[in-house]
Every structure is written in structure tokens, then in C-alpha cells.
Motif scaffolding. Structure first.
Motif, mmCIF file in Angstrom:
data_model
loop_
_atom_site.group_PDB
_atom_site.id
_atom_site.type_symbol
_atom_site.label_atom_id
_atom_site.label_comp_id
_atom_site.label_asym_id
_atom_site.label_seq_id
_atom_site.Cartn_x
_atom_site.Cartn_y
_atom_site.Cartn_z
ATOM 1 N N SER A 4 0.866 -1.171 0.000
ATOM 2 C CA SER A 4 0.000 0.000 0.000
ATOM 3 C C SER A 4 0.906 1.226 0.000
ATOM 4 C CB SER A 4 -0.886 -0.008 1.247
ATOM 5 O OG SER A 4 -1.638 1.175 1.298
ATOM 6 N N THR A 5 0.905 1.976 -1.105
ATOM 7 C CA THR A 5 1.805 3.125 -1.233
ATOM 8 C C THR A 5 0.991 4.413 -1.293
ATOM 9 O OG1 THR A 5 1.731 3.226 -3.636
ATOM 10 C CG2 THR A 5 3.311 1.689 -2.674
ATOM 11 N N SER A 6 1.692 5.527 -1.367
ATOM 12 C CA SER A 6 1.011 6.813 -1.496
ATOM 13 C C SER A 6 0.339 6.926 -2.864
ATOM 14 C CB SER A 6 2.020 7.945 -1.315
ATOM 15 O OG SER A 6 3.089 7.779 -2.232
ATOM 16 N N MET A 33 -0.373 -1.633 -4.877
ATOM 17 C CA MET A 33 0.270 -2.211 -6.065
ATOM 18 C C MET A 33 1.192 -3.351 -5.674
ATOM 19 S SD MET A 33 2.949 0.893 -6.904
ATOM 20 C CE MET A 33 1.765 2.210 -6.849
ATOM 21 N N SER A 34 1.700 -4.046 -6.701
ATOM 22 C CA SER A 34 2.642 -5.141 -6.448
ATOM 23 C C SER A 34 4.016 -4.551 -6.146
ATOM 24 C CB SER A 34 2.724 -6.042 -7.676
ATOM 25 O OG SER A 34 3.345 -5.351 -8.737
ATOM 26 N N ASP A 35 4.882 -5.365 -5.547
ATOM 27 C CA ASP A 35 6.237 -4.896 -5.240
ATOM 28 C C ASP A 35 6.965 -4.474 -6.525
ATOM 29 O OD1 ASP A 35 8.124 -8.002 -5.126
ATOM 30 O OD2 ASP A 35 6.096 -7.698 -5.846
ATOM 31 N N ARG A 36 6.704 -5.182 -7.626
ATOM 32 C CA ARG A 36 7.342 -4.866 -8.913
ATOM 33 C C ARG A 36 6.975 -3.457 -9.371
ATOM 34 N NH1 ARG A 36 5.230 -9.258 -11.308
ATOM 35 N NH2 ARG A 36 6.383 -10.709 -10.030
ATOM 36 N N ASP A 37 5.655 -3.149 -9.323
ATOM 37 C CA ASP A 37 5.193 -1.824 -9.750
ATOM 38 C C ASP A 37 5.715 -0.734 -8.816
ATOM 39 O OD1 ASP A 37 3.841 -3.037 -11.808
ATOM 40 O OD2 ASP A 37 1.870 -2.942 -10.845
ATOM 41 N N ALA A 38 5.774 -1.045 -7.523
ATOM 42 C CA ALA A 38 6.256 -0.060 -6.550
ATOM 43 C C ALA A 38 7.725 0.281 -6.828
ATOM 44 C CB ALA A 38 6.098 -0.586 -5.127
ATOM 45 N N GLU A 83 3.496 0.382 2.987
ATOM 46 C CA GLU A 83 3.168 -0.683 3.931
ATOM 47 C C GLU A 83 3.029 -2.002 3.191
ATOM 48 O OE1 GLU A 83 -0.315 -1.861 7.154
ATOM 49 O OE2 GLU A 83 -0.432 0.059 6.097
ATOM 50 N N VAL A 84 3.809 -3.014 3.613
ATOM 51 C CA VAL A 84 3.751 -4.332 2.967
ATOM 52 C C VAL A 84 2.554 -5.082 3.553
ATOM 53 C CG1 VAL A 84 5.000 -6.475 2.466
ATOM 54 C CG2 VAL A 84 6.260 -4.328 2.738
#
Length: 133
Positions: free
Chosen positions: A108-110, A114-119, A127-128
Motif C-alpha cells: 500500500s503506497t502513497s 500495487m505489487s512490489d514490482r510496480d512499486a 506498507e507491505v
């Protein structure tokens, strides 16, 4: 007792449904559960998302995916990482690679869930929420 962690409730419902080889599963609708479901669909873990009901009785219906003639669940494991009692945040560089990139960490990003790849691509941490593989 009321469930105070709707995300782990969602993961448990998906986990149970795929273990029992159900075609689909219902989860209470929320913006967060819809975002997580979208990531799962984009990453190929679930086939389809549809909505059912109105207002407070609104549910998401997730169509699960299976492989082979014995219908092995595509989702082998779902683990909640960050939880209400212990939040886990990671910077872009600290985002975990699940099974060497075969699995996915949902973050969960600002800029949204999204997935870790997209982040990593967008250069954001957050937040994972969970690991799925």
C-alpha cells in the motif's frame, strides 16, 4: 467477536476457498479489498472480480484460478505481513522479492495499492500488506 482486520479476513476467505477448490468466493466490499483484488487479478492469481449487493451488504465475488486437470490452486500461499498490531513499512530498496520474483508482495503506497514490482518501477515504498505465491 468482531474482526478488526478486514485484510486478513479477505486473505483467509481466499485461502480457504482455493483449498476447497471453490470456483469463487465472496468477501465484504471495501476500497482496500477491491484494490488488493485488482492487484491479484493483474498478477494472474484470480480470474475475475465482480460486485454483488448494495450499500452495507455489498460483496466482491472473486473467481479463483486453477491449473491442470487436477485443478491445483494458482495461489499456493497467502501471508499477512503488516497487521494492525504491527505495521511493516519498507522503502523502495527494502521491498522484498518473493520466491525470487515468482511471488508478489502487495504494497500500500502513497500512489495506491500495487505489487512490489510496480512499486519498485515507480520508486515508491509503503506498507507491505501481504505476500502471495
Amino acid at each position: 467477536m468482531a474482526n478488526h482486520d478486514p485484510i486478513s479476513d479477505m486473505l483467509t476467505r481466499i485461502r480457504n476457498a482455493s483449498e476447497k477448490k471453490h470456483q469463487n468466493t465472496k468477501i465484504p466490499a471495501s476500497r482496500m479489498s477491491h484494490s488488493i483484488a485488482k492487484v491479484l487479478q493483474k498478477e494472474g492469481f484470480i480470474a475475475d472480480i465482480s460486485e454483488e449487493g448494495e450499500g452495507i451488504t455489498k460483496h466482491l465475488v472473486l473467481e479463483l484460478k486453477y491449473s491442470g486437470k487436477h485443478r491445483h490452486p494458482i495461489i499456493r500461499s497467502m501471508q499477512r505481513v503488516s497487521r494492525p498490531g504491527l505495521r511493516i513499512y519498507k522503502k523502495t530498496r527494502g521491498l522484498p522479492k518473493i520466491l525470487g520474483g515468482l511471488g508478489v508482495a502487495i504494497v500500500s503506497t502513497s500512489k495506491g495499492v500495487m505489487s512490489d514490482r510496480d512499486a519498485r518501477k515507480q520508486g515508491v515504498g509503503g506498507e507491505v500488506l501481504c505476500y502471495v505465491y
